[in-house]
Design a protein around this motif. Structure first.
Motif, short mmCIF file in Angstrom:
data_model
loop_
_atom_site.label_atom_id
_atom_site.label_comp_id
_atom_site.label_asym_id
_atom_site.label_seq_id
_atom_site.Cartn_x
_atom_site.Cartn_y
_atom_site.Cartn_z
N ALA A 134 0.39 0.25 -6.10
CA ALA A 134 -0.43 -0.83 -6.65
C ALA A 134 -0.90 -1.76 -5.53
O ALA A 134 -2.09 -2.10 -5.45
CB ALA A 134 0.38 -1.62 -7.68
N TRP A 135 0.02 -2.13 -4.68
CA TRP A 135 -0.33 -3.06 -3.60
C TRP A 135 -1.34 -2.41 -2.66
O TRP A 135 -2.29 -3.04 -2.22
CB TRP A 135 0.95 -3.46 -2.85
N LEU A 136 -1.12 -1.12 -2.37
CA LEU A 136 -2.05 -0.43 -1.47
C LEU A 136 -3.44 -0.34 -2.08
O LEU A 136 -4.46 -0.45 -1.40
CB LEU A 136 -1.52 0.97 -1.15
N GLN A 137 -3.50 -0.12 -3.42
CA GLN A 137 -4.81 -0.09 -4.09
C GLN A 137 -5.46 -1.47 -4.04
O GLN A 137 -6.65 -1.61 -3.75
CB GLN A 137 -4.63 0.36 -5.53
N ALA A 138 -4.66 -2.49 -4.31
CA ALA A 138 -5.21 -3.84 -4.43
C ALA A 138 -5.67 -4.38 -3.08
O ALA A 138 -6.74 -4.97 -2.98
CB ALA A 138 -4.16 -4.77 -5.04
N ARG A 139 -4.85 -4.17 -2.06
CA ARG A 139 -5.14 -4.82 -0.79
C ARG A 139 -5.82 -3.93 0.23
O ARG A 139 -6.50 -4.39 1.13
CB ARG A 139 -3.82 -5.33 -0.16
N ARG A 140 -5.59 -2.60 0.14
CA ARG A 140 -6.12 -1.73 1.18
C ARG A 140 -7.03 -0.65 0.60
O ARG A 140 -7.50 0.22 1.32
CB ARG A 140 -4.99 -1.11 1.99
N GLY A 141 -7.24 -0.68 -0.71
CA GLY A 141 -8.19 0.26 -1.31
C GLY A 141 -7.74 1.71 -1.32
O GLY A 141 -8.55 2.61 -1.47
N SER A 142 -6.43 1.96 -1.17
CA SER A 142 -5.96 3.35 -1.19
C SER A 142 -6.02 3.87 -2.63
O SER A 142 -5.52 3.22 -3.54
CB SER A 142 -4.52 3.43 -0.69
N HIS A 143 -6.61 5.04 -2.79
CA HIS A 143 -6.83 5.58 -4.12
C HIS A 143 -5.52 5.76 -4.88
O HIS A 143 -4.65 6.53 -4.47
CB HIS A 143 -7.55 6.93 -4.00
N ILE A 144 -5.39 5.06 -6.00
CA ILE A 144 -4.08 4.99 -6.66
C ILE A 144 -3.70 6.32 -7.31
O ILE A 144 -2.51 6.62 -7.46
CB ILE A 144 -4.08 3.84 -7.70
N VAL A 145 -4.69 7.14 -7.65
CA VAL A 145 -4.35 8.47 -8.21
C VAL A 145 -3.57 9.27 -7.17
O VAL A 145 -2.52 9.86 -7.45
CB VAL A 145 -5.63 9.21 -8.64
N ILE A 146 -4.10 9.27 -5.94
CA ILE A 146 -3.45 10.05 -4.88
C ILE A 146 -2.10 9.46 -4.52
O ILE A 146 -1.10 10.18 -4.42
CB ILE A 146 -4.36 10.10 -3.62
N THR A 147 -2.06 8.13 -4.34
CA THR A 147 -0.79 7.54 -3.90
C THR A 147 0.29 7.69 -4.96
O THR A 147 1.44 7.93 -4.63
CB THR A 147 -0.96 6.05 -3.52
N THR A 148 -0.07 7.57 -6.27
CA THR A 148 0.99 7.72 -7.27
C THR A 148 1.48 9.17 -7.32
O THR A 148 2.67 9.41 -7.55
CB THR A 148 0.52 7.27 -8.67
N ILE A 149 0.58 10.13 -7.08
CA ILE A 149 1.05 11.53 -7.02
C ILE A 149 2.02 11.70 -5.85
O ILE A 149 3.09 12.29 -5.99
CB ILE A 149 -0.15 12.49 -6.84
N MET A 150 1.64 11.14 -4.71
CA MET A 150 2.52 11.23 -3.55
C MET A 150 3.88 10.59 -3.86
O MET A 150 4.92 11.10 -3.47
CB MET A 150 1.91 10.52 -2.33
#
Lengths: 371, 324
Positions: A134-150
């Motif tokens: 969540a934080w990475l999506q909010a602050r750094r724009g990392s795609h949350i679909v990919i990061t949650t899978i990881m």
């Protein structure tokens, strides 16, 4: 292509999901036919296996409890415009929180103390596992679909490590913890109903079902009846409008994912405290992914999620009956049906919308002509 | 000497693990560079693994198996296209639907057709599998371990699909950067409106990209069931489709860096297998799970912008509509 077809509200919320569900079940029937079994007989077995006896109903609602938690988790994130595929990992790590509380307080404190602390434990651990994506999506724009899978994979590795090396009960081979103390067991529905003078066959159904219903009510109040919920929905539908209205989308992203993770983390109340009474490898068993289907089918509304969770619970329970009585079908057929429901209710939802809208337009035209 | 052998064997294992990753990651590259999220790789590979093993078991030909694997995978890719390109459905949902459906469909069909509890029959006959090809002079080379062992274990002794995967990387780089099709493909993933304005069909290009993606993912799945092992078993992709996607992102959607990421991820896997239960000097026993999680952690760090910056194709995940 035409502009998105418009449907009356009741058709959009009620009819369209039913039509899509019917299409998914029809195709499932075709597959059963191809496998060489009778679709009609399979449907009857599914129905009797899931609803045919008190025990079967108990199992159905027990599975439904898991799917309510994960379905609500997907829905809350969805309203904030986020796709949380990490429900599986959040439920798994959340189970660590529930399990640690149950191991710690079980047998030492009365159940009424264990329950709130365990809910807190599951919610905090589940939310923590959702926080980084969540934080990475909010602050750094990392795609949350990919990061949650990881994070599903990272969580799985972490839990395997902890269960194999740290939490394992000494002197046994299988990576499981010791059994929780008795006061950390969720009271079974049959025991609770017996106290009220109602006779109900024993099944894994337990108090967590009520907790899940409460979670659904809480989500409804939070998302539709509070200022925060309004901000959540605005940010989910139009970020620019949200910013203009003084809402901070990054903050909403993090907050909604924390709630989402917390809901998924509560799955262990049912699965571990209600049934397994220990932490074991891969206990969510795909419920996090079923949550996607449940949320889609239930239109991301708690009432719809309750109904579709019961439907998927019935599929999960009826599937075991099916594999028992039909030698050519195993429980994996239920997974196929789940996939087809996601396909038709989610990915292909627009396919059915246009023809339905045409029907409604024609009906409306006829009414005008008559009136 | 013993260490040298160990290193060579670890590298050979790296190549074997990397092959399906490279094929799948390059498959994903065609899809994602055209603007369609490649989350469906897992399902395409698993579907291909089942189709290839089933057809090879029945027909006795690994080549027919390969054809069936590719056909099944392409069909799934086109189904994703139908949902997301034609009907502008959500790409993530479509891909997850495929992945879940196939996870159940393989064992279901396997049980109904072969009655082996969801597996396909063991591929034991001649020509049913892609087996290792021995290059000339391998035995002579083994007599001189350095560099003979490298020749015997790394260059020789691989199956056909491995060499295919190795050739695929320069080929796809050439297609992507040196052909008109590649230019249009990249454009449709960055700015579909511009492609449309130039009179080229966005829909057609995305379907072509998905077909290529399906074909390559099909080869990857075929490798799993007819080369790396002898038959299909439940969930045999075990997240390799997602790992390939991670490698694609780690490789910043470019062919050669993606190859590097696949080799890195495969190397960590090979090392994890070697380290299982061993104690290292100074460090002690390294928990295997940490090494297994490493590719995912690295990908998250990259996505977070802590190790370099990964910029996705601009139009990825967005259905194209002429009206907007």
């Amino acid at each position: 292509m035409n502009a998105p077809a418009k449907l009356p509200r009741w058709a959009e919320l009620g009819l369209l999901p039913l039509v899509n569900l019917a299409a998914a079940l029809l195709l499932s029937g075709v597959i059963v036919k191809v496998l060489g079994e009778s679709p009609w007989a399979a449907l009857k077995l599914l129905a009797s296996g899931s609803l045919g006896s008190e025990e079967n109903i108990g199992y159905t609602l027990y599975y439904a409890t898991n799917f309510m938690f994960t379905g609500l988790a997907v829905a809350v994130a969805y309203h904030a415009g986020l796709f949380n595929i990490g429900g599986e990992g959040q439920a798994y790590v959340g189970g660590l929180g529930v399990g640690l509380v149950a191991l710690w307080l079980g047998g030492r404190a009365p159940f009424l103390v264990v329950l709130p602390v365990a809910i807190l434990g599951g919610a905090v651990f589940g939310a923590a596992w959702a926080f980084i994506p969540a934080w990475l999506q909010a602050r750094r724009g990392s795609h949350i679909v990919i990061t949650t899978i990881m994070f599903n994979f990272i969580g799985s590795a972490l839990m395997t490590y902890l269960l194999v090396n740290v939490l394992i009960k000494p002197g046994q081979q299988s990576p499981e913890t010791r059994e929780f103390g008795a006061t950390a067991f969720m009271p079974a529905a049959s025991d609770l109903l017996a106290k009220a003078g109602i006779d109900f066959s024993p099944s894994p159904l337990n108090l967590a079902f009520v907790v899940a219903l409460g979670a659904g009510a809480l989500v409804w109040v939070l998302v539709w009846r509070t200022r925060w919920g309004y901000a959540l929905r605005v940010a989910g539908q139009n970020q620019a409008a949200a910013v203009y209205a003084g809402i901070s989308p990054p903050r909403i992203i993090v907050q909604s994912m924390l709630l989402s993770g917390a809901l998924a983390g509560c799955l262990a109340l049912n699965e571990l405290m209600g049934s397994q009474h220990r932490i074991l490898i891969d206990f969510p068993g795909g419920a996090g992914f079923v949550g996607i289907a449940v949320a889609l089918m239930g239109r991301n509304h708690p009432a719809g999620i309750f109904l579709s969770a019961v439907l998927f619970g019935a599929l999960a329970q009826g599937g075991s009956q099916l594999s028992f009585d039909m030698p050519k079908i195993n429980r994996d057929m239920v997974v196929v049906i789940q996939g087809l429901v996601i396909l038709f209710c989610g990915a292909l939802e627009n396919v059915m919308r246009a023809p339905l809208a045409a029907v409604f337009a024609r009906l409306a035209g006829r009414r005008e002509a008559e009136g | 000497m013993e260490n040298y052998t160990l290193v060579v064997l670890t590298l050979a294992a790296t190549i074997r693990v990397a092959t399906p990753l490279v094929l799948a990651a390059i498959a994903g590259m065609f899809s994602e560079r055209a603007g369609v999220i490649a989350l469906g790789l897992e399902g395409m590979m698993l579907g291909a693994a089942f189709a290839a093993a089933a057809v090879s078991a029945v027909s006795g030909s690994a080549w027919l198996g390969l054809g069936a694997g590719m056909a099944a995978s392409v069909a799934l890719a086109l189904l994703i296209g139908f949902a997301t390109v034609t009907h502008r459905g959500n790409q993530v949902i479509a891909a997850m639907a495929i992945n879940i459906m196939i996870a159940g469909l393989g064992p279901t069909l396997g049980l109904a057709w072969f009655g082996l509890g969801g597996q396909t029959p063991q591929l034991e006959g001649a020509g049913q599998r892609f087996t290792a090809l021995a290059w000339p002079g391998v035995e002579a080379a083994r007599a001189h371990p350095f560099p003979g062992l490298l020749y015997a274990e790394l260059l020789s002794g691989q199956n056909l699909i491995v060499y295919l995967a190795a050739l695929l990387v320069p080929l796809s780089a050439w297609v992507l950067y040196r052909t008109r099709f590649g230019l249009r493909l990249r454009a449709v993933g960055e700015n579909p409106l511009a492609v449309d304005t130039a009179g080229i069909s966005v829909t057609g290009l995305r379907y072509q990209a998905l077909a290529i993606c399906g074909a390559l993912a099909g080869v990857a799945g075929t490798y799993l069931s007819t080369a790396a092992s002898a038959g299909f078993s439940r969930d045999m992709t075990a997240g390799k489709g997602y790992l390939a996607l991670a490698a694609l992102i780690f490789g910043k959607w470019k062919p050669y860096p993606t190859l590097g990421a696949c080799l890195l991820f495969a190397f960590t896997d090979a090392v994890a297998a070697q380290l299982q239960g061993r104690s290292l000097p100074f460090v002690g026993v390294v928990p295997v799970q940490f090494i297994i999680a490493l590719p995912y952690v690295l990908t998250v760090l990259l996505l977070a912008g802590f190790v370099g910056k990964a910029v996705a194709p601009a139009a990825i995940g967005v259905p194209y509509s002429k009206e907007k």
